[in-house]
Design an enzyme around this catalytic site. Sequence first.
Site, PDB file in Angstrom:
ATOM      1  CD  GLU A 143      -2.600   1.276   2.697  1.00 64.02           C
ATOM      2  OE1 GLU A 143      -3.642   1.968   2.720  1.00 64.02           O
ATOM      3  OE2 GLU A 143      -2.471   0.335   3.549  1.00 64.02           O
ATOM      4  CD  GLU A 240      -7.301   2.083   6.117  1.00 56.79           C
ATOM      5  OE1 GLU A 240      -6.727   1.343   6.873  1.00 56.79           O
ATOM      6  OE2 GLU A 240      -7.018   2.401   4.999  1.00 56.79           O
TER       7      GLU A 240
END
Length: 261
Positions: A143, A240
């Site tokens: 990520e 998220e």
Amino acid sequence: MPKLAANLSMLFTEVAFMDRFEAAAKAGFKGVEYLFPYAETAQDIKAKLDANGLTQVLFNLPAGNWDGGERGIACHPDRVEEFQAGVDKAIEYAKVLGNSQVNCLAGVQPAGVSYDEAEATFVANLKFAVDKLEAAGIKLVMEAINTLDIPGFFLNNTKQAQSIREKVGSANLYLQYDIYHMQIMEGDLARTIKNNLGNINHVQLADNPGRNEPGTGEINYEFLFKYLDEVGYNGWIGCEYKPATTTEAGLTWLKNYANLG
């Protein structure tokens, strides 16, 4: 429509962690993700997943002392043994929980360590992790994170991630594309997603600024949800984000999402 997973590290924090599985299921989510499972036993988490009909979508490899401010150790030359032990631990949990992917956080580039040394360490650690995970039937994603929220984070844009992926040289390494982080770092979201779609195995969302729920900021999520369908993304989207008020109040956007189809 892309599948939505509740991030239990960000949502339903009004209740204890092990109660968030039920809360997510009641809110209509079919999958869950979170930072780490390691504070609980894999068996206890699996029982919560099964009781609530949820799919375990994703969690991170161990990332150092999170409570102490660390945000990953994969680019730290002096933490290689710790990183490797973390890969084994993640595999143990994933085998029980049933998730087919885990995320690697590169971490903040250490003081006194050059970019080249940090990159070499990151690439070597990814090679180690991706091979062990592939043998266990698990994909590895990495990520990119914006450097406003986490100053100095080593992996911070899609071009860099693709370059590192090429150096690792494994088809089992993918990108985790976080829309919020990449809106800050590079913008041009739709084109970037389309151009890199073959290497994106997970997507996460939050609006910008504020990292709150869709509809609170500048990102056109109504367009992006439809666009993800159009370009053929069929993976999960992890929610998220930090609810602007409460989790429940912040879930009204889901009704609009459900009507997009």
